[in-house]
Design an enzyme around this catalytic site. Structure first.
Site, PDB file in Angstrom:
ATOM      1  N   CYS A 141       0.839  -1.207   0.000  1.00 31.42           N
ATOM      2  CA  CYS A 141       0.000   0.000   0.000  1.00 31.42           C
ATOM      3  C   CYS A 141       0.873   1.256   0.000  1.00 31.42           C
ATOM      4  O   CYS A 141       1.422   1.636   1.042  1.00 31.42           O
ATOM      5  CB  CYS A 141      -0.933  -0.004   1.209  1.00 31.42           C
ATOM      6  SG  CYS A 141      -2.029   1.423   1.277  1.00 31.42           S
ATOM      7  N   CYS A 144      -0.438   4.102   2.165  1.00 27.43           N
ATOM      8  CA  CYS A 144      -0.289   3.835   3.601  1.00 27.43           C
ATOM      9  C   CYS A 144       1.142   4.091   4.074  1.00 27.43           C
ATOM     10  O   CYS A 144       1.369   4.686   5.125  1.00 27.43           O
ATOM     11  CB  CYS A 144      -0.650   2.379   3.918  1.00 27.43           C
ATOM     12  SG  CYS A 144      -2.288   1.867   3.413  1.00 27.43           S
ATOM     13  N   ASP A 145       2.112   3.601   3.300  1.00 34.07           N
ATOM     14  CA  ASP A 145       3.494   3.545   3.779  1.00 34.07           C
ATOM     15  C   ASP A 145       4.484   4.403   3.001  1.00 34.07           C
ATOM     16  O   ASP A 145       5.647   4.507   3.377  1.00 34.07           O
ATOM     17  CB  ASP A 145       3.980   2.089   3.747  1.00 34.07           C
ATOM     18  CG  ASP A 145       3.124   1.178   4.613  1.00 34.07           C
ATOM     19  OD1 ASP A 145       2.651   1.649   5.665  1.00 34.07           O
ATOM     20  OD2 ASP A 145       2.921   0.008   4.251  1.00 34.07           O
TER      21      ASP A 145
END
Length: 314
Positions: A141, A144-145
């Protein structure tokens, strides 16, 4: 009367953000929900080191700790949490019908309402250290990261829409983005292709595969092989984002629920209502597009509200 003899109003399969959100809302409607955790309690977020984009956590929070807090919140409203996996379901086609949920070790539940929140599983490359470095440089992701690799070099694997969207997002915050594509062409939409081709810090490697991941305690380098001209490159990166697709966890629902060609549960537009009365789907299992914790939690809420409305009309 034992648990498996009683007819319940709300059984939830899955324990990610959508499952726990559904449980909290269902409990507040006095539906006395039961969550069946499955073989990965907490879902995919438990493999994410830090969540930096979920509303309400200004300094971020680890995925594992976030899911522990979700679990405690559900338990606060007396949600029963069962640490087992579902092996089979028998769904009723009748309105007000009873659905049978069979667990491992011959345990089972009967319920008028079922919320499916089983999520999806990312496709892996199948190479050494891939799972070992999950959250330690390897991610599925980018939104996300990606922030944790700001001003660093990263790589994205894949040639579809998700991979190019990830590469485009990362190109705005990272120094270099290596886009590794197995084929000699993209399968993404033309608009995404045109956008990525204009990025000066995106290096496209067609006809290529990652053959080895290098690092002791976290990802440090990858070895990339061009299977057309047989060249080998060693690339130093801090993050590797794998975007070769997801598989919805819907195997036990085949031939009982309407699924799309990829296996995602089909729901009525703007709802979580499935093709079976009393059965609702929330989170990634019915969402091939967004796949974010916050959108999953939102559909968990929707599923509980949809179920409460369904039961009130019986």
């Amino acid at each position: 009367m034992s648990l498996n003899e009683k007819i319940y109003n709300c059984i939830i399969i899955g324990s990610g953000p959508s499952g726990y959100s559904a449980a909290i809302y269902a409990a507040r409607y006095d539906l006395n929900p039961i969550i069946i955790e499955g073989n990965q309690p907490g879902g995919q977020l438990t493999t994410t080191n830090n969540i930096d984009n979920y509303l309400g956590f200004p300094i971020g929070i680890s995925g594992k700790y976030f899911m522990e807090k979700c679990k405690k919140q559900a338990e606060r409203f007396n949600t029963i949490i069962v640490n087992k996996s579902v092996v089979k379901v028998i769904l009723s086609n009748k309105k007000g019908g009873i659905h049978h949920i069979i667990l491992e070790e011959k345990h089972f539940f009967k319920s008028r309402g079922l919320i499916i929140a089983t999520g999806s599983s990312p496709k892996y490359l199948g190479i050494d250290k891939e799972k070992k470095f999950m959250g330690l440089g390897i991610s599925f992701c980018a939104t996300c990261d990606g922030f944790f690799h700001k001003e660093k070099n990263v790589a994205v694997i894949g040639g579809g829409d998700t991979a190019l969207e990830d590469a485009n997002y990362l190109s705005n915050i990272c120094k270099k983005v290596y886009l590794i594509v197995r084929k000699n062409y993209f399968i993404a939409s033309k608009i995404l292709q045109n956008r990525i081709l204009k990025k000066k810090n995106v290096i496209i490697l067609f006809c290529s595969n990652v053959k080895q991941i290098i690092g002791d305690h976290f990802l440090e380098k990858i070895i990339v092989v061009n299977h057309k001209n047989k060249t080998i490159n060693t690339i130093s990166i801090s993050g590797l984002f794998i975007a070769i697709g997801h598989i919805p966890n819907t195997y036990i629902f085949k031939n009982q629920l309407n699924l799309d060609e990829r296996g995602y549960i089909i729901v009525n537009k703007g709802t979580t209502i499935t093709s079976i009365p009393g059965v609702f789907a929330a989170g990634d299992v019915q969402d091939p597009i967004y796949r974010q914790a916050i959108t999953s939690a939102g559909t968990g809420c929707m599923a509980a509200l949809d179920l409460e409305k369904y039961l009130s009309l019986l």
